[in-house]
Each structure stands twice: as C-alpha cells, then as structure tokens.
Design an enzyme around this catalytic site. Structure first.
Site, mmCIF file in Angstrom:
data_model
loop_
_atom_site.group_PDB
_atom_site.id
_atom_site.type_symbol
_atom_site.label_atom_id
_atom_site.label_comp_id
_atom_site.label_asym_id
_atom_site.label_seq_id
_atom_site.Cartn_x
_atom_site.Cartn_y
_atom_site.Cartn_z
ATOM 1 C CD GLU A 177 0.782 0.353 3.055
ATOM 2 O OE1 GLU A 177 0.724 1.611 2.978
ATOM 3 O OE2 GLU A 177 1.760 -0.227 3.544
ATOM 4 C CD GLU A 320 7.666 1.505 -0.363
ATOM 5 O OE1 GLU A 320 8.389 0.649 -0.942
ATOM 6 O OE2 GLU A 320 8.034 2.671 -0.167
#
Length: 354
Positions: A177, A320
C-alpha cells in the site's frame, strides 16, 4: 451495483481448506529425513498450501505484490510527518522501479502491480492500473471517510484484480500500500473492531514526535465519536474510519481466498485490511500468511485478532509490501522441502532404535 448483497454472494464462494490434503501433507512431512515438526513454520506453511491447492505437493508459479494507493482526507488534521503530495510522487516511483518494494521484488522474482484506487491527483502511466473510486477519502474526523457503496466498490476492485491476475497465471499474492496518513485509519479500524485502547493502537507511523502522537490519538478518538461506527459491522467501520487502499486490500485478500490462492500479508496497514476481511468472511483467514511483525505499535494486536503468526521479525515499518515480498522465498522453500527432500525410506535411513 456495489452493495452488500453482491459482496455477500461473492464471498460465499470462499471454502475451507481441504483438510484431507492438509493431513496428507502432514504425513508426508513426517516421513522426510528430519524429526517430526523440526522445520517449524515451514511445515505449517506447507500444510496450509496443500489445503489451498488440494494437493500434497502444492504448485506455485508467478507471484505479485499488489500495491494499492490512495489519499486520506484526515491528513488535513496534521497526523503525518509527510505531506499528502508524497502519495502520487511515490506511486510514480513504484511505476519507475525505484522504491524499496521494487528492489526487493526484483530480488525475490515478484512483479509489482500498482493500482490507483484513490490518489488525489490525475496520474497516467502505461503500467498503472487506474481504478480510482474517488480522489481520496473525506476527512474522517469530520464525516465518514467513504460512503458504504464506495467502500464496497473498493473491495470489489481488489477482488476483480486478483481474479484478473489469477487468469494470467499468478498463483501467490502479497499486499502492499501507499497512502500518506494511512496508519491513522488503520489504528481506528483496530480500535473499533477489537475494542483495543487508542493508546495501544496508535503508533508513530512515518516518525511523528510525542506531541503529534498525542494529537493523532485525539484525532482518532474524535473520528470514532463523530462517526459512531458499529463494531459488529466491518463494512460500516471500514466506510466510516477506513481508507480506499485499505478497502482495496480487503478485496485483494478476499479475492485470493475465493481463488484459493495464498495471500501474504505485509505490515500494519495490510493487517488492518486483513482484519476487516476476516470479519467479513472468517474463512478468508485460512488463505492468509503473515510475513513479518512491524515496528508499528498495534501490529501484534492486529495479527493476534486475526489468529496469524508472523514469519519474520525485521524491525521494519516501511509498508509498500516490503516485508511481504521478503517472505516469498520462505514460502517457496516450504514447497521445495515437500518436493525435493528425501524420505527415510528413499534414503535408506532407519527410523527405529531397536
């Protein structure tokens, strides 16, 4: 039309692991040249994968980390150490291959799939999956972050993407994300869905100081008071105090379970999505593999609430999908143990002391 009925219909397709395959995999592992259970988590993962595949010797092929990106209206409250403008800038960094998740994905042989589900900017790139539900959430400290329909649309976005990628031969997924401020809604989700005290759920995110930490706690408390999310209704909680990328990852996790594919959960934000998914469809938790325990306060409580145990403890807090892709080789190692390790019989090794 994105509504609860269509969502409930889709997640009803999630089925339990194949217990016969799980047990057969366990028997196979016990015949290999090692003391029973001595490979610990690798054996647990091997049995889990067998249950997903319905085969004693599970198959794994291409793998992808799905990076969902979205902005948060609550950033207006000054809850992050970084400005909201960083979100679109980092999305372009992912697409250009320069972020940590790109480096680690190249190292582990995974593909990075980047989705704009709610970035507050107009982005164009040939490799970007543009699935924008809206340009960022509303400020949850003042009103609901999303409407129920927007939250469900974002969930379907994640599920549809997994179905599309599964059709392209991807057999394992990881959650990633990007969204400045997203530890704030994640902390709110944890607090509401588990009843955990705000002082435990709220961490420093990208590195805020003590003063900002207290302010962040107050903003979350205000957000919950303003919206009054129903802790027994995960979709209501997600819509009111969640995020678009969190909803998208909820869909990725549910979609992986529908497709009977393993989904490797990254850190705090991904685990908040996993908690929502497990509350929407409890059977989805069987398809989750927790990659690591992050430094973010509250992550351990999230994993505990889902019933997951992390494979790694690396003191990471980047997000991430970086921790999740590091777990890919370990999961593949579990499969190789199943397929390549000699049994006592094939190696001619005695199993009896008599």
């Amino acid at each position: 039309m994105y509504n609860r009925t269509s969502l409930n219909h889709t997640v009803s397709e999630i089925t339990p692991l194949d217990q016969a395959a799980v047990e057969a995999a366990g028997r196979h592992l016990d015949q290999l040249t090692k003391p029973p259970g001595s490979l610990g988590k690798l054996e647990e993962v091997a049995r889990q994968l067998a249950g997903m595949n319905g085969k004693v010797l599970p198959e794994l092929g291409k793998k992808a980390v799905i990076v969902m990106a979205g902005d948060h209206g609550v950033c207006e409250e000054g809850v992050s150490a970084f400005p909201a403008e960083v979100t679109p800038q980092m999305v372009l960094n992912f697409l250009n291959g320069g972020a940590a998740v790109n480096v680690l994905s190249r190292h582990t042989g995974a593909d990075v799939v980047c989705i704009d589900i709610g970035v507050n900017a107009d982005l164009e790139h040939p490799q970007l999956y543009s699935r924008k539900v809206r340009k960022g959430t509303r400020n949850m400290a003042k009103e609901a972050a999303m409407t129920e329909e927007e939250a469900i649309q974002a969930i379907f976005t994640g599920m549809d993407l997994v179905k599309e990628l599964a059709g392209q031969g991807y057999t394992m997924f990881a959650t990633g994300e990007m969204g400045i401020g997203n530890t704030t809604p994640s902390s709110a989700l944890l607090a509401v869905l588990t009843g955990t005290d705000i002082g435990v759920t709220v961490g420093r995110g990208t590195g805020i100081d003590d003063k900002k930490l207290l302010h962040k706690q107050e903003v979350i408390e205000r957000s919950i008071a303003v919206n009054q999310p129903n802790p027994d209704d995960p979709i209501d909680v997600l819509a009111k105090v969640g995020g678009l990328e969190i909803a998208g990852l909820t869909g990725v996790i549910l979609g992986a379970a529908v497709q009977r594919r393993p989904v490797v959960i990254d850190g705090f934000i991904s685990s908040a999505a996993a908690l929502v998914a497990s509350r929407i469809a409890p059977l989805s938790a069987s398809y989750m593999i927790a990659s690591h325990l992050s430094q973010e306060q509250g992550h351990a409580r999230l994993l505990e609430a889902i019933g997951l145990s992390p494979m790694l403890r690396m003191d990471m807090r980047l997000g991430e999908g970086t921790g999740a892709v590091l777990a890919f080789p370990l999961i593949e190692a579990a499969v190789k143990i199943m397929k390549e390790m000699a049994s006592f019989a094939s190696a001619g090794i005695s199993t009896s002391s008599n």
